[in-house]
Design an enzyme around this catalytic site. Structure first.
Site, PDB file in Angstrom:
ATOM      1  N   HIS A  18       0.771  -1.183  -0.067  1.00 11.14           N
ATOM      2  CA  HIS A  18       0.044   0.124  -0.124  1.00 11.14           C
ATOM      3  C   HIS A  18       1.010   1.225  -0.161  1.00 11.14           C
ATOM      4  O   HIS A  18       0.630   2.068  -0.756  1.00 11.14           O
ATOM      5  CB  HIS A  18      -0.976   0.137   1.376  1.00 11.14           C
ATOM      6  CG  HIS A  18      -2.044  -0.885   1.189  1.00 11.14           C
ATOM      7  ND1 HIS A  18      -2.146  -1.751   2.435  1.00 11.14           N
ATOM      8  CD2 HIS A  18      -2.676  -1.496   0.563  1.00 11.14           C
ATOM      9  CE1 HIS A  18      -2.991  -2.513   2.265  1.00 11.14           C
ATOM     10  NE2 HIS A  18      -3.815  -2.537   0.911  1.00 11.14           N
ATOM     11  N   LYS A  42     -16.369  -6.647   5.835  1.00  9.03           N
ATOM     12  CA  LYS A  42     -15.287  -7.087   5.805  1.00  9.03           C
ATOM     13  C   LYS A  42     -14.750  -7.705   7.312  1.00  9.03           C
ATOM     14  O   LYS A  42     -13.787  -8.213   7.226  1.00  9.03           O
ATOM     15  CB  LYS A  42     -14.168  -6.379   5.288  1.00  9.03           C
ATOM     16  CG  LYS A  42     -14.126  -6.377   3.700  1.00  9.03           C
ATOM     17  CD  LYS A  42     -13.045  -5.838   2.988  1.00  9.03           C
ATOM     18  CE  LYS A  42     -12.871  -5.965   1.596  1.00  9.03           C
ATOM     19  NZ  LYS A  42     -11.552  -5.415   1.193  1.00  9.03           N
ATOM     20  N   ARG A  94      -2.487  -5.934  -8.473  1.00 10.66           N
ATOM     21  CA  ARG A  94      -1.224  -6.940  -8.118  1.00 10.66           C
ATOM     22  C   ARG A  94      -1.031  -8.057  -9.274  1.00 10.66           C
ATOM     23  O   ARG A  94       0.163  -8.394  -9.231  1.00 10.66           O
ATOM     24  CB  ARG A  94      -1.614  -7.562  -6.692  1.00 10.66           C
ATOM     25  CG  ARG A  94      -1.375  -6.530  -5.595  1.00 10.66           C
ATOM     26  CD  ARG A  94      -1.876  -7.184  -4.389  1.00 10.66           C
ATOM     27  NE  ARG A  94      -3.063  -8.070  -4.446  1.00 10.66           N
ATOM     28  CZ  ARG A  94      -3.885  -7.995  -3.516  1.00 10.66           C
ATOM     29  NH1 ARG A  94      -3.907  -7.628  -2.216  1.00 10.66           N
ATOM     30  NH2 ARG A  94      -5.106  -8.677  -3.602  1.00 10.66           N
ATOM     31  N   SER A 132      -3.454  -7.579   2.757  1.00 11.48           N
ATOM     32  CA  SER A 132      -3.653  -7.137   4.277  1.00 11.48           C
ATOM     33  C   SER A 132      -4.048  -8.736   4.629  1.00 11.48           C
ATOM     34  O   SER A 132      -3.947  -8.898   5.761  1.00 11.48           O
ATOM     35  CB  SER A 132      -4.491  -6.183   4.513  1.00 11.48           C
ATOM     36  OG  SER A 132      -4.243  -4.787   4.092  1.00 11.48           O
TER      37      SER A 132
END
Length: 171
Positions: A18, A42, A94, A132
């Protein structure tokens, strides 16, 4: 024209990947706002306030705090972007597997806010596999994640895991 960008995410926790994207975005835009999504669905490990504080700490550490700000938000990303007078949404890409979701998201955002453009940035190769979610999973299982997060974030992550284990009677 000075362009403001919003880099949105849950950042639970913020990773070196990040931070890499924040640095890259800050080279392209006059102002970057890291938008920390509340996103309770989440089930984040850290509260919104904790995530904002961790990011702010890292911005100061990286000397990015004059050009990059951090704000928590709820609701639609495009509404938050408009509140910040942003014309660009920064999204990380990514791997090819991110493409389909990001394509759908960008298309929906364009439909809701045609004046806001999505810009996709790839992190450096050494950060391309970091998420994460993976960092949390490895840390919870007592794995070493020190290569993936800044020292302050690592300390906060370890503290949070000890706290959760204690609350659940797992120590």
């Amino acid at each position: 024209m000075e362009i403001t960008a919003v880099y949105p995410g849950t950042f639970d926790p913020i990773t070196k990947g990040h931070l890499d994207l924040i640095k890259r975005a800050s080279k392209l835009c006059a102002r970057v706002v890291v938008g920390v999504a509340s996103n309770p669905k989440k089930k984040p490990l850290f509260s919104l306030e904790e995530r904002v504080a961790m990011i702010q700490h890292e911005l100061v550490e990286q000397h990015l705090d004059t050009q990059v700000t951090v704000r928590g938000f709820e609701g639609l990303l495009v509404d938050f972007a408009r509140e910040q007078n942003a014309r660009v949404l920064i999204r990380g890409m990514r791997a090819v597997s991110d493409f389909e979701f990001e394509f759908q998201l960008a298309s929906m955002n364009r439909s809701l806010a045609p004046d806001v453009e999505s810009v996709f940035l790839m992190p450096g190769e050494s950060f391309s596999f970091i998420s994460s979610t993976l960092v949390k999973e490895v840390a919870i299982l007592n794995g070493d994640v020190s290569r993936f997060v800044a020292p302050h974030v690592l300390a906060e992550l370890k503290h949070k895991i000890v706290q959760i284990r204690s609350e659940r009677g797992l120590n």
